[in-house]
Design an enzyme around this catalytic site. Structure first.
Site, PDB file in Angstrom:
ATOM      1  N   ILE A 177      -7.411   7.760  -0.995  1.00 14.72           N
ATOM      2  CA  ILE A 177      -7.340   6.293  -1.066  1.00 14.72           C
ATOM      3  C   ILE A 177      -8.175   5.825   0.115  1.00 14.72           C
ATOM      4  O   ILE A 177      -8.040   6.333   1.232  1.00 14.72           O
ATOM      5  CB  ILE A 177      -5.871   5.796  -0.999  1.00 14.72           C
ATOM      6  CG1 ILE A 177      -5.779   4.264  -1.009  1.00 14.72           C
ATOM      7  CG2 ILE A 177      -5.114   6.347   0.199  1.00 14.72           C
ATOM      8  CD1 ILE A 177      -4.319   3.743  -1.155  1.00 14.72           C
ATOM      9  N   SER A 178      -9.103   4.904  -0.119  1.00 16.14           N
ATOM     10  CA  SER A 178     -10.012   4.466   0.941  1.00 16.14           C
ATOM     11  C   SER A 178      -9.246   3.795   2.071  1.00 16.14           C
ATOM     12  O   SER A 178      -8.149   3.272   1.886  1.00 16.14           O
ATOM     13  CB  SER A 178     -11.049   3.477   0.395  1.00 16.14           C
ATOM     14  OG  SER A 178     -11.790   4.060  -0.649  1.00 16.14           O
ATOM     15  N   GLN A 179      -9.887   3.783   3.240  1.00 12.64           N
ATOM     16  CA  GLN A 179      -9.348   3.083   4.409  1.00 12.64           C
ATOM     17  C   GLN A 179      -9.247   1.584   4.100  1.00 12.64           C
ATOM     18  O   GLN A 179     -10.172   1.024   3.499  1.00 12.64           O
ATOM     19  CB  GLN A 179     -10.333   3.342   5.542  1.00 12.64           C
ATOM     20  CG  GLN A 179      -9.952   2.749   6.852  1.00 12.64           C
ATOM     21  CD  GLN A 179     -10.989   3.106   7.923  1.00 12.64           C
ATOM     22  OE1 GLN A 179     -11.814   3.999   7.722  1.00 12.64           O
ATOM     23  NE2 GLN A 179     -10.928   2.419   9.029  1.00 12.64           N
ATOM     24  N   ARG A 239       0.821  -1.223   0.000  1.00  9.61           N
ATOM     25  CA  ARG A 239       0.000   0.000   0.000  1.00  9.61           C
ATOM     26  C   ARG A 239       0.853   1.269   0.000  1.00  9.61           C
ATOM     27  O   ARG A 239       0.404   2.318  -0.466  1.00  9.61           O
ATOM     28  CB  ARG A 239      -0.957  -0.016   1.203  1.00  9.61           C
ATOM     29  CG  ARG A 239      -2.050   1.074   1.152  1.00  9.61           C
ATOM     30  CD  ARG A 239      -3.123   0.798   2.198  1.00  9.61           C
ATOM     31  NE  ARG A 239      -4.239   1.745   2.119  1.00  9.61           N
ATOM     32  CZ  ARG A 239      -4.345   2.829   2.867  1.00  9.61           C
ATOM     33  NH1 ARG A 239      -3.431   3.135   3.760  1.00  9.61           N
ATOM     34  NH2 ARG A 239      -5.395   3.633   2.722  1.00  9.61           N
TER      35      ARG A 239
END
Ligand code: SAH
Length: 214
Positions: free
Chosen positions: A63-65, A37
């Site tokens: 960027i999503s959790q 990530r």
């Protein structure tokens, strides 16, 4: 950029955290462990990449959790070889998670700058997901039908074109609602006039906007 033992260790911890929050799908957990990530964030502080938090990625997007990525991926019931359309490529992280789960991934982004940046990154990382610059409300008619469709921006309504581009028996997962929070929703297309709607609690996404942007 490098993926070291330290990064892998941080990733294992993140997987444990996401697991403790209720994610059970082994394919999802394995994908979270596989995708570095920290490659998707501009920040040089790698720790941030492995906290269970959303993060800005430029062009006013996030960027999503990781938990949210895992939650949506689990709901999508991905199986090896399925053709999956993602709406809202963003950083490309979710697309790579789906690819690690064995999906053949197509993804659309409306922000041109972000599209170019992410296309370059995924290419460098050897991911095969096919990326498109366009308006996700319209989907990708030339590549339809899809087994699964995942929307990663808040949709005020269920986009009709996307339902049309789903196979019979296919599923659409989306955060649905026009307000500050949205209801995570799964639509199962039993046939053209029989759609089943299931709901899975509240989440917070950036809005799904009409038309392309520079
Ligand atoms: N899936 C992404 C996170 C997405 S954030 C990731 O893994 O990083 C939501 C993204 O949806 C943003 O990049 C935003 O520009 C995009 N978006 C919003 N409306 C859209 C639309 N109509 N079509 C395509 N992309 C859209």
């Amino acid at each position: 950029m490098k993926d070291t033992y330290r990064h892998k260790g941080l990733r294992r911890k993140l997987v444990e955290e996401v697991k403790s929050k209720g994610i059970r799908d082994d394919g999802v957990l394995a994908a979270l462990e596989a995708v570095p990530r920290h490659f998707f964030l501009d920040s040089s502080f790698v720790e941030i990449a492995y906290q269970d938090k959303p993060f800005p990625i430029g062009s006013g997007q996030t960027i999503s959790q990781p938990y949210t990525v895992a939650f949506q991926s689990e709901l999508l019931l991905v199986e090896k070889g399925l053709k999956v359309l993602e709406v809202g490529t963003g950083s490309g992280y979710q697309a790579c998670i789906l690819e690690e789960m064995g999906a053949r991934v197509y993804s659309i982004e409306r922000h041109h700058t972000l599209f170019i940046k992410t296309k370059k990154l995924l290419n460098e990382m050897n991911y095969k997901a096919k990326l498109f610059y366009g308006d996700g409300y319209k989907g990708l008619p030339a590549f339809a039908p899809f087994d699964r469709i995942l929307i990663t921006a808040a949709a005020p309504v269920v986009p009709a074109d996307l339902v049309n581009q789903l196979k019979i028996g296919g599923m659409l997962v989306l955060p649905l609602g026009a307000g500050d929070t949205q209801v995570m929703t799964r639509i199962i297309k039993h046939n053209d006039d029989n759609l089943e709607k299931q709901e899975f609690g509240y989440f917070r996404f950036v809005p799904m906007l009409k038309k392309k942007a520079p």
